[in-house]
Structures are given as C-alpha cells and as structure tokens.
Design a protein around this motif. Sequence first.
Motif, PDB file in Angstrom:
ATOM      1  N   LEU A  49       0.827  -1.209   0.000  1.00 57.32           N
ATOM      2  CA  LEU A  49       0.000   0.000   0.000  1.00 57.32           C
ATOM      3  C   LEU A  49       0.860   1.256   0.000  1.00 57.32           C
ATOM      4  O   LEU A  49       0.486   2.273  -0.586  1.00 57.32           O
ATOM      5  N   ALA A  50       2.017   1.181   0.633  1.00 59.87           N
ATOM      6  CA  ALA A  50       2.917   2.333   0.639  1.00 59.87           C
ATOM      7  C   ALA A  50       3.366   2.662  -0.779  1.00 59.87           C
ATOM      8  O   ALA A  50       3.518   3.834  -1.140  1.00 59.87           O
ATOM      9  N   ALA A  51       3.548   1.616  -1.604  1.00 61.85           N
ATOM     10  CA  ALA A  51       3.958   1.846  -2.997  1.00 61.85           C
ATOM     11  C   ALA A  51       2.879   2.589  -3.777  1.00 61.85           C
ATOM     12  O   ALA A  51       3.170   3.369  -4.681  1.00 61.85           O
ATOM     13  N   LEU A  52       1.614   2.346  -3.421  1.00 57.78           N
ATOM     14  CA  LEU A  52       0.519   3.040  -4.102  1.00 57.78           C
ATOM     15  C   LEU A  52       0.568   4.546  -3.878  1.00 57.78           C
ATOM     16  O   LEU A  52       0.132   5.323  -4.721  1.00 57.78           O
ATOM     17  N   PHE A  53       1.084   4.941  -2.742  1.00 58.43           N
ATOM     18  CA  PHE A  53       1.112   6.356  -2.394  1.00 58.43           C
ATOM     19  C   PHE A  53       2.493   6.982  -2.565  1.00 58.43           C
ATOM     20  O   PHE A  53       2.728   8.101  -2.123  1.00 58.43           O
ATOM     21  N   ALA A  54       3.397   6.234  -3.204  1.00 58.42           N
ATOM     22  CA  ALA A  54       4.743   6.764  -3.431  1.00 58.42           C
ATOM     23  C   ALA A  54       4.648   7.945  -4.395  1.00 58.42           C
ATOM     24  O   ALA A  54       3.867   7.935  -5.343  1.00 58.42           O
ATOM     25  N   GLU A  55       5.444   8.931  -4.128  1.00 58.24           N
ATOM     26  CA  GLU A  55       5.457  10.097  -4.996  1.00 58.24           C
ATOM     27  C   GLU A  55       6.432   9.874  -6.128  1.00 58.24           C
ATOM     28  O   GLU A  55       7.472   9.253  -5.978  1.00 58.24           O
ATOM     29  N   GLY A  56       6.064  10.387  -7.291  1.00 58.95           N
ATOM     30  CA  GLY A  56       6.907  10.260  -8.465  1.00 58.95           C
ATOM     31  C   GLY A  56       7.802  11.471  -8.639  1.00 58.95           C
ATOM     32  O   GLY A  56       7.880  12.340  -7.765  1.00 58.95           O
ATOM     33  N   PRO A  57       8.462  11.539  -9.788  1.00 57.91           N
ATOM     34  CA  PRO A  57       9.345  12.665 -10.056  1.00 57.91           C
ATOM     35  C   PRO A  57       8.554  13.954 -10.243  1.00 57.91           C
ATOM     36  O   PRO A  57       7.394  13.935 -10.635  1.00 57.91           O
ATOM     37  N   ASP A  72       4.262  17.909 -19.614  1.00 58.93           N
ATOM     38  CA  ASP A  72       3.754  18.719 -18.508  1.00 58.93           C
ATOM     39  C   ASP A  72       2.249  18.890 -18.658  1.00 58.93           C
ATOM     40  O   ASP A  72       1.741  19.020 -19.775  1.00 58.93           O
ATOM     41  N   ALA A  73       1.557  18.889 -17.537  1.00 64.31           N
ATOM     42  CA  ALA A  73       0.104  19.047 -17.557  1.00 64.31           C
ATOM     43  C   ALA A  73      -0.302  20.479 -17.857  1.00 64.31           C
ATOM     44  O   ALA A  73      -1.394  20.718 -18.360  1.00 64.31           O
ATOM     45  N   TYR A  74       0.568  21.405 -17.553  1.00 62.85           N
ATOM     46  CA  TYR A  74       0.274  22.819 -17.740  1.00 62.85           C
ATOM     47  C   TYR A  74       1.442  23.447 -18.482  1.00 62.85           C
ATOM     48  O   TYR A  74       2.543  22.909 -18.502  1.00 62.85           O
ATOM     49  N   GLY A  75       1.217  24.580 -19.058  1.00 59.20           N
ATOM     50  CA  GLY A  75       2.298  25.290 -19.737  1.00 59.20           C
ATOM     51  C   GLY A  75       3.367  25.703 -18.758  1.00 59.20           C
ATOM     52  O   GLY A  75       3.219  25.601 -17.548  1.00 59.20           O
ATOM     53  N   ASP A  76       4.464  26.162 -19.310  1.00 60.87           N
ATOM     54  CA  ASP A  76       5.546  26.620 -18.437  1.00 60.87           C
ATOM     55  C   ASP A  76       5.762  28.124 -18.601  1.00 60.87           C
ATOM     56  O   ASP A  76       6.876  28.621 -18.534  1.00 60.87           O
ATOM     57  N   ASP A  77       4.642  28.816 -18.805  1.00 60.77           N
ATOM     58  CA  ASP A  77       4.706  30.256 -19.046  1.00 60.77           C
ATOM     59  C   ASP A  77       5.153  31.048 -17.827  1.00 60.77           C
ATOM     60  O   ASP A  77       5.777  32.082 -17.958  1.00 60.77           O
ATOM     61  N   ASP A  78       4.809  30.573 -16.660  1.00 61.22           N
ATOM     62  CA  ASP A  78       5.213  31.308 -15.462  1.00 61.22           C
ATOM     63  C   ASP A  78       5.497  30.349 -14.322  1.00 61.22           C
ATOM     64  O   ASP A  78       5.259  29.143 -14.414  1.00 61.22           O
ATOM     65  N   PHE A  88       1.525  18.058 -10.263  1.00 63.29           N
ATOM     66  CA  PHE A  88       0.707  17.097 -10.997  1.00 63.29           C
ATOM     67  C   PHE A  88       1.559  15.884 -11.394  1.00 63.29           C
ATOM     68  O   PHE A  88       1.145  14.741 -11.228  1.00 63.29           O
ATOM     69  N   ARG A  89       2.751  16.138 -11.920  1.00 58.56           N
ATOM     70  CA  ARG A  89       3.653  15.066 -12.344  1.00 58.56           C
ATOM     71  C   ARG A  89       4.012  14.163 -11.158  1.00 58.56           C
ATOM     72  O   ARG A  89       4.056  12.943 -11.273  1.00 58.56           O
ATOM     73  N   ARG A  90       4.249  14.766 -10.015  1.00 55.69           N
ATOM     74  CA  ARG A  90       4.655  14.023  -8.824  1.00 55.69           C
ATOM     75  C   ARG A  90       3.635  12.962  -8.441  1.00 55.69           C
ATOM     76  O   ARG A  90       3.984  11.882  -7.971  1.00 55.69           O
ATOM     77  N   PHE A  91       2.353  13.259  -8.680  1.00 53.00           N
ATOM     78  CA  PHE A  91       1.297  12.326  -8.269  1.00 53.00           C
ATOM     79  C   PHE A  91       0.737  11.478  -9.407  1.00 53.00           C
ATOM     80  O   PHE A  91      -0.074  10.591  -9.160  1.00 53.00           O
ATOM     81  N   THR A  92       1.141  11.730 -10.649  1.00 57.03           N
ATOM     82  CA  THR A  92       0.565  10.977 -11.760  1.00 57.03           C
ATOM     83  C   THR A  92       1.569  10.210 -12.610  1.00 57.03           C
ATOM     84  O   THR A  92       1.194   9.233 -13.257  1.00 57.03           O
ATOM     85  N   GLU A  93       2.832  10.625 -12.631  1.00 56.14           N
ATOM     86  CA  GLU A  93       3.766  10.021 -13.579  1.00 56.14           C
ATOM     87  C   GLU A  93       4.024   8.550 -13.316  1.00 56.14           C
ATOM     88  O   GLU A  93       4.140   7.757 -14.253  1.00 56.14           O
ATOM     89  N   ASN A  94       4.094   8.135 -12.066  1.00 52.14           N
ATOM     90  CA  ASN A  94       4.329   6.712 -11.790  1.00 52.14           C
ATOM     91  C   ASN A  94       3.228   5.843 -12.386  1.00 52.14           C
ATOM     92  O   ASN A  94       3.505   4.803 -12.988  1.00 52.14           O
ATOM     93  N   ASP A  95       1.970   6.263 -12.229  1.00 44.33           N
ATOM     94  CA  ASP A  95       0.857   5.491 -12.793  1.00 44.33           C
ATOM     95  C   ASP A  95       0.896   5.494 -14.316  1.00 44.33           C
ATOM     96  O   ASP A  95       0.618   4.476 -14.953  1.00 44.33           O
ATOM     97  N   LEU A  96       1.220   6.636 -14.892  1.00 43.64           N
ATOM     98  CA  LEU A  96       1.298   6.739 -16.345  1.00 43.64           C
ATOM     99  C   LEU A  96       2.426   5.851 -16.883  1.00 43.64           C
ATOM    100  O   LEU A  96       2.243   5.134 -17.870  1.00 43.64           O
ATOM    101  N   ARG A  97       3.563   5.866 -16.222  1.00 45.71           N
ATOM    102  CA  ARG A  97       4.672   4.993 -16.625  1.00 45.71           C
ATOM    103  C   ARG A  97       4.259   3.525 -16.535  1.00 45.71           C
ATOM    104  O   ARG A  97       4.571   2.727 -17.414  1.00 45.71           O
TER     105      ARG A  97
END
Length: 192
Positions: A49-57, A72-78, A88-97
């Motif tokens: 279960l700890a792996a499920l909540f691991a934070e990604g890059p 990136d989920a959002y632009g990098d304008d500012d 967003f990446r921290r919480f979604t990239e592991n699942d996407l990978r």
Amino acid sequence: MSGNFEALPGGGAAVTLDEVEISILRSLAVQLLELIGPGDEPAQGEDPLAALFAEGPSERPTDPALARLFPDAYGDDDEELRAAAAEFRRFTENDLRSRKRDDALAVVRSLDGLSAAGEGGAVLKLTHEESLRWLGALNDLRLTIGTRLEVTDEDEMGELYRLPDSDPRKPMVMAYLWLGALQETLVETLMP
C-alpha cells in the motif's frame, strides 16, 4: 488480411504479420520498455500500500522522447504553472509509466505467443482489451519515433517521404509510417 487490422466478430481485432514484422514490432516494444524504465515494485517485506502512495518525479524528463511521452500538464509560461505541473507530475507520472509499460509488455507477450509464421504469416488475434493496450503502445511508439525524427507537424513528413535510401533515418521513417497505418486500422476496428 493484408497487414492491416480487421475487426473480429464479437469484438477485438486481427492482423497477419510475417516474421520480419513480428521481429520489428517486438524490438520496438522492447526498446520502448527500456526507454520508459523499470517499474518500482515494492521490495520484499515492504508494504504494497505504501507503494501506491509513493510520490513520483517532479521534474520534466530531459530526454525529448520521454518528455513527449510524459508531458507537462500545464504550460511553463510562469512560475505558478511550472509549480502546478511539477505537483501534478509528482502524483501521476508513476501510474502513467506503469500503464505505458503494461501496454508495451502486452505487445511483447502477444507477439511471443504467436506460432512461427509460415508462408502466409501468423495471424495475431486480440481481444477488445488487448486491442486497447496495443493502441496505447502503437501511439507511444509513434510519439517516440516522431520525436527522434523531429517531426513537429504533418507538413514536415513530405521531406521525410523523399529521403534517399542511403539516409540513416529512412528505416525509422518507414517504421513510423507503418505504425501509423497499423494504428489507424486498429482504431477503425474499435469504432462502432
């Protein structure tokens, strides 16, 4: 079948592939797996279960192909948008990978399950679920190859069509076009 996916009665899709096509598809899927990288499986004795909540890059990948696969989920304008994209990446990239890895593995496993292609080739039959996995992997392969070829829009493809056979990019252009045809016919089989 003529090297394009066709719908199967009751759902799913089928395509006839020769030994060279099987080898190319398998090799590309394995290379995609290597690019995406290994999964973070929980160590023996570690709480799954700890792996499920691991934070990604939180940083965007530096490899352009990985950046295309994991945008990136959002632009990098500012500064605020960059911070939101990192969060967003921290919480979604592991699942996407993990999903992309599963899709590529599904391609490798289904190709490994084919019996030796005879004169007419081997018929690959996919269920509806397997078709969706293949569709994801084909898309990821085309994004990766397109990035490596520096394709930014379809207008540039005209240049690539006219490459001489001696150009080292020619095999990748041919693979990109072939994968596009497979992807298009697979999408057609999934349409109602």
